[in-house]
Scaffold this active site. Structure first.
Site, PDB file in Angstrom:
ATOM      1  N   ARG A 221      -6.381  10.536  -1.307  1.00 26.40           N
ATOM      2  CA  ARG A 221      -5.949  11.019  -2.625  1.00 26.40           C
ATOM      3  C   ARG A 221      -7.139  11.153  -3.569  1.00 26.40           C
ATOM      4  O   ARG A 221      -7.259  12.135  -4.292  1.00 26.40           O
ATOM      5  CB  ARG A 221      -4.894  10.076  -3.216  1.00 26.40           C
ATOM      6  CG  ARG A 221      -3.517  10.282  -2.598  1.00 26.40           C
ATOM      7  CD  ARG A 221      -2.552   9.194  -3.049  1.00 26.40           C
ATOM      8  NE  ARG A 221      -2.855   7.934  -2.388  1.00 26.40           N
ATOM      9  CZ  ARG A 221      -2.825   6.743  -2.972  1.00 26.40           C
ATOM     10  NH1 ARG A 221      -2.505   6.641  -4.246  1.00 26.40           N
ATOM     11  NH2 ARG A 221      -3.097   5.656  -2.289  1.00 26.40           N
TER      12      ARG A 221
ATOM     13  N   ARG B  15      -1.785   1.242  -7.154  1.00 23.74           N
ATOM     14  CA  ARG B  15      -0.966   1.155  -5.947  1.00 23.74           C
ATOM     15  C   ARG B  15       0.487   0.791  -6.229  1.00 23.74           C
ATOM     16  O   ARG B  15       1.387   1.320  -5.596  1.00 23.74           O
ATOM     17  CB  ARG B  15      -1.556   0.104  -5.008  1.00 23.74           C
ATOM     18  CG  ARG B  15      -2.842   0.560  -4.425  1.00 23.74           C
ATOM     19  CD  ARG B  15      -3.451  -0.483  -3.552  1.00 23.74           C
ATOM     20  NE  ARG B  15      -4.551   0.156  -2.823  1.00 23.74           N
ATOM     21  CZ  ARG B  15      -5.435  -0.475  -2.106  1.00 23.74           C
ATOM     22  NH1 ARG B  15      -5.376  -1.769  -1.987  1.00 23.74           N
ATOM     23  NH2 ARG B  15      -6.383   0.178  -1.486  1.00 23.74           N
TER      24      ARG B  15
ATOM     25  N   GLU C  34      -6.877   5.286   0.402  1.00 20.65           N
ATOM     26  CA  GLU C  34      -6.692   5.889  -0.916  1.00 20.65           C
ATOM     27  C   GLU C  34      -7.695   7.009  -1.155  1.00 20.65           C
ATOM     28  O   GLU C  34      -7.496   7.862  -2.011  1.00 20.65           O
ATOM     29  CB  GLU C  34      -6.878   4.819  -1.995  1.00 20.65           C
ATOM     30  CG  GLU C  34      -5.593   4.234  -2.439  1.00 20.65           C
ATOM     31  CD  GLU C  34      -5.817   3.186  -3.505  1.00 20.65           C
ATOM     32  OE1 GLU C  34      -5.215   3.289  -4.569  1.00 20.65           O
ATOM     33  OE2 GLU C  34      -6.607   2.273  -3.246  1.00 20.65           O
TER      34      GLU C  34
ATOM     35  N   HIS D 113       0.729  -5.017   1.939  1.00 15.42           N
ATOM     36  CA  HIS D 113      -0.683  -4.754   2.189  1.00 15.42           C
ATOM     37  C   HIS D 113      -1.582  -5.949   1.881  1.00 15.42           C
ATOM     38  O   HIS D 113      -2.359  -6.372   2.717  1.00 15.42           O
ATOM     39  CB  HIS D 113      -1.099  -3.547   1.344  1.00 15.42           C
ATOM     40  CG  HIS D 113      -2.493  -3.103   1.599  1.00 15.42           C
ATOM     41  ND1 HIS D 113      -2.972  -2.891   2.872  1.00 15.42           N
ATOM     42  CD2 HIS D 113      -3.520  -2.830   0.764  1.00 15.42           C
ATOM     43  CE1 HIS D 113      -4.229  -2.501   2.800  1.00 15.42           C
ATOM     44  NE2 HIS D 113      -4.597  -2.475   1.534  1.00 15.42           N
ATOM     45  N   HIS D 114      -1.461  -6.471   0.690  1.00 12.77           N
ATOM     46  CA  HIS D 114      -2.405  -7.512   0.268  1.00 12.77           C
ATOM     47  C   HIS D 114      -1.649  -8.586  -0.496  1.00 12.77           C
ATOM     48  O   HIS D 114      -0.858  -8.276  -1.370  1.00 12.77           O
ATOM     49  CB  HIS D 114      -3.473  -6.874  -0.628  1.00 12.77           C
ATOM     50  CG  HIS D 114      -4.635  -7.774  -0.917  1.00 12.77           C
ATOM     51  ND1 HIS D 114      -5.834  -7.669  -0.233  1.00 12.77           N
ATOM     52  CD2 HIS D 114      -4.792  -8.786  -1.789  1.00 12.77           C
ATOM     53  CE1 HIS D 114      -6.675  -8.578  -0.690  1.00 12.77           C
ATOM     54  NE2 HIS D 114      -6.072  -9.268  -1.639  1.00 12.77           N
TER      55      HIS D 114
ATOM     56  N   HIS E 205       0.882  -1.175   0.000  1.00 13.61           N
ATOM     57  CA  HIS E 205       0.000   0.000   0.000  1.00 13.61           C
ATOM     58  C   HIS E 205       0.911   1.212   0.000  1.00 13.61           C
ATOM     59  O   HIS E 205       1.853   1.282   0.790  1.00 13.61           O
ATOM     60  CB  HIS E 205      -0.908   0.007   1.229  1.00 13.61           C
ATOM     61  CG  HIS E 205      -2.003   1.030   1.132  1.00 13.61           C
ATOM     62  ND1 HIS E 205      -1.765   2.367   1.274  1.00 13.61           N
ATOM     63  CD2 HIS E 205      -3.314   0.908   0.864  1.00 13.61           C
ATOM     64  CE1 HIS E 205      -2.906   3.021   1.102  1.00 13.61           C
ATOM     65  NE2 HIS E 205      -3.866   2.154   0.856  1.00 13.61           N
TER      66      HIS E 205
ATOM     67  N   ARG F  48      -4.071  -5.324  -7.138  1.00 12.21           N
ATOM     68  CA  ARG F  48      -5.472  -5.240  -6.733  1.00 12.21           C
ATOM     69  C   ARG F  48      -5.928  -3.789  -6.687  1.00 12.21           C
ATOM     70  O   ARG F  48      -5.259  -2.944  -6.098  1.00 12.21           O
ATOM     71  CB  ARG F  48      -5.654  -5.857  -5.351  1.00 12.21           C
ATOM     72  CG  ARG F  48      -7.075  -5.821  -4.851  1.00 12.21           C
ATOM     73  CD  ARG F  48      -7.174  -6.386  -3.457  1.00 12.21           C
ATOM     74  NE  ARG F  48      -6.439  -5.599  -2.500  1.00 12.21           N
ATOM     75  CZ  ARG F  48      -6.907  -4.503  -1.909  1.00 12.21           C
ATOM     76  NH1 ARG F  48      -8.105  -4.046  -2.207  1.00 12.21           N
ATOM     77  NH2 ARG F  48      -6.175  -3.851  -1.037  1.00 12.21           N
TER      78      ARG F  48
END
Ligand code: ADP
Length: 598
Positions: free
Chosen positions: A297, A318, A294, A420-421, A281, A460
């Site tokens: 932004r 990302r 996010e 993050h993911h 992230h 993602r």
């Protein structure tokens, strides 16, 4: 529509005594001792992991007609990583988009997701995601959730992300909604119970799950398993095994995201996809790991480096933004916004309360505070305001510039990328069946959420994880129930759920010493005694032992203050209106208890 208040209560359920396990249960003798081993249990469907995907799967199975479903959760609380999601749920085309005059389609959703994922995604899964997305929004709202505001997010061509009406983070709303529904449906949740192994017969069909709970290790015999253990973002070893370049990275993940499901699935021959696809992230506070959604932004903030200059289209995907930040001085940047942006996004308040945002009345003042050249920053901001006015960003091609960022006060938050993911995982088909290494379904094994791979490909998009959880969680629940119906049918519940007092979920990580502590505070009617339980560094339970407060007022204070303390992991929380002295007494008692835990 349900409003989500500051107090996030998660009604959790625990399991009472084992009842009616019938002929399937057995009491085993531990060899060499006279102590009986823990009694086995049985269920038609065992869902492993009570995060977003797991709870969704369990609810959907019961909504389809399943009666004997159990959720197994290794942590003392439900919610997993899902409770931390801040964005929303991508869906198209929905009635909310239509209301707002947004033109969107399943095709465009598929196209954006494939493009965002560098076309590595399994297109059949992406299509399933898109096709079931509008129904997913309705489903969440039907079970008491609140997804009604549509916003813009990175990688989407149009406004597609569905969020709570008060623009608060989606995770707490979703997890609270799912918890409530799980409780309403009487689905038992075995907390503090870790699944260790999925058992299969000679044909490879699922027959049970070996678990370890507070009472010891035992087997839950079952016809179907839904694997919903989430990702492996908190398992640094596994992260670097699959992507060595991420050695030393921080993580935004909860402690339980250790990839247990990957290990269990591998042992019984599951196939995997995209394991090396690990998303960072871009905007995580390097000091306390708070992730700035996010949406900051998306709602207008820009990124500047330590020289006070923009360096990227802030609405890029990302991976692109993460990479760009890493190239800046010290691999860090500042997320910068003004009063107008702050007022548009409630999530920002929690960052400000958390002390990770610097503020000033002027741009120069802000520049000084964050050690950036004031002239550079002023020039950057003036240029950006001009671009915003003309609707064109010749430097980086940012398409959506919501505000000119000219309204005092000005705000800046330091950020850097973190793990993050984990986008890879077990291979599933569009029915959420787990496929083996030959591409054939493993009988009785289903999966949904971050444990699976293929939906997100190489990147993602924000809003697609929550979509994934709800959509594939529902499919996994339905498929598991259908499988049970084809293999003997549903049976009466054998594990009983028992209601437990309301508990809140920590939203921030704390670092207290584990243990049970007591403290005393002065309320309106006298002393208030509390017992505070700290597990894995976090306050997970506050029990009020003794008090002489006014009934009614006391319960209000208890509900408000205890929930807030657990959620924020600090005792300096707001008192409940009309119950100030009682609230202060509870706060003081918890503060005294926590003195010993520091
Ligand atoms: P998703 O977004 O896919 O639902 P989450 O991270 O929200 O993923 O939820 C996964 C849940 O699974 C977490 O609550 C985690 O603690 C739980 N979990 C992970 N491994 C195990 C395990 N071995 N046994 C039981 N629960 C597990």
């Amino acid at each position: 529509m349900k409003k989500i208040s500051a107090l996030i209560l998660a009604l959790l359920m625990v399991v009472g005594p084992i009842t009616g396990c019938g002929t399937e249960s057995a009491v085993n003798e531990t060899p060499g001792t006279s102590t009986p081993a823990v009694q086995d249990k049985s269920a038609d469907i065992v869902v492993i992991g009570a995060g977003g995907a797991g709870m969704t799967a369990a609810i959907q199975a019961v909504q389809d007609g399943a009666k004997n479903v159990v959720l197994v959760e290794k942590m003392p609380i439900t919610g997993g990583n899902s409770v931390r999601s801040t964005g929303g749920l991508n869906a198209a085309p929905t009635k909310y988009q239509e209301r707002d005059g947004i033109k969107d389609s399943i095709e465009l959703f598929v196209e954006d997701t494939m493009k965002g994922g560098h076309n590595l995604n399994d297109e059949s899964l992406v299509r399933t995601l898109a096709e079931n997305s509008a129904a997913a929004v309705d489903w969440v709202n039907d079970i008491g959730g609140d997804l009604s505001v549509v916003g813009m997010f990175g990688g989407a061509s149009v406004k597609r992300i569905h969020r709570p009406s008060d623009t608060s983070a989606v995770g707490p709303m979703l997890v609270t909604t799912l918890n409530n529904k799980v409780e309403e449906l009487g689905i038992p949740v075995l907390l503090n119970t870790k699944a260790e192994e999925i058992l299969v017969d000679a044909n490879g069909a699922v027959t049970g799950v070996k678990v370890t709970g507070e009472e010891g290790t035992y087997t839950i015999k079952t016809k179907a398993v839904v694997l919903a253990t989430g990702g492996f973002g908190a398992n640094a070893e596994m992260v670097t095994k699959y992507k060595p370049a991420l050695a030393g990275f921080a993580t935004t993940n909860h402690k339980g995201a250790t990839g247990d499901g990957i290990v269990m699935a591998e042992k019984i021959g599951a196939g995997f996809v995209d394991m090396e696809q690990i998303q960072t992230h871009p905007t995580v506070n390097p000091t306390d790991q708070t992730m700035y959604t996010e949406g900051v932004r998306g709602n207008g903030a820009i990124l500047v480096n330590k020289e006070g200059k923009r360096f990227i289209n802030e609405l890029e995907t990302r991976d692109v933004v993460s990479e760009a930040i890493l190239k800046q001085t010290e691999g860090q940047a500042y997320l910068l916004f003004d009063q107008e942006v702050r007022e548009r996004l409630k999530a920002i308040e929690s960052y400000i309360k958390g002390g990770i945002i610097v503020e000033a009345d002027t741009i120069e003042g802000l520049a000084e505070q964050i050690g950036v050249d004031p002239a550079n920053l002023k020039e950057t901001m003036e240029k950006y305001a001009g671009y915003q006015a003309s609707g064109s960003d010749p430097d980086f091609g940012r398409a959506s510039m919501e505000f000119p960022l000219t309204q005092s006060k000005y705000y800046a938050g330091l950020c850097a990328p973190a793990v993050h993911h984990t986008m890879g995982g077990v291979k599933i088909n569009t029915e959420a069946q787990v496929l083996n290494t030959d591409g054939n379904p493993i009988p009785g094994l289903f999966a949904g959420g971050e444990i699976t791979g293929g939906v997100h490909g190489g990147n993602r998009l924000g809003g697609n994880a929550v979509a994934d959880i709800v959509i594939f969680g529902r499919i996994a629940g339905s498929s598991a129930h259908a499988y049970v119906m084809e293999n003997g049918g549903t049976t009466e519940p054998t594990i009983q759920a028992a209601a437990k007092p309301a508990e809140a979920k920590p939203e921030v990580e704390a670092n207290y010493k584990d243990g049970t502590y007591t403290g005393v505070g002065q309320g309106k009617g006298g002393e208030i005694k509390v017992e505070v339980v700290v597990k894995d560094g976090e306050v997970i339970k506050v029990t009020l032992k003794d008090h002489a407060e006014t009934p009614g007022i006391f319960e209000n204070a208890e509900e408000g203050v205890v929930g807030e303390i657990i959620r924020k992991q600090i005792t300096e929380v707001d008192a409940v209106g009309g119950a100030t002295m009682t609230s202060e007494g509870i706060k003081a008692a918890v503060a005294q208890a926590l003195e010993a835990a520091k």
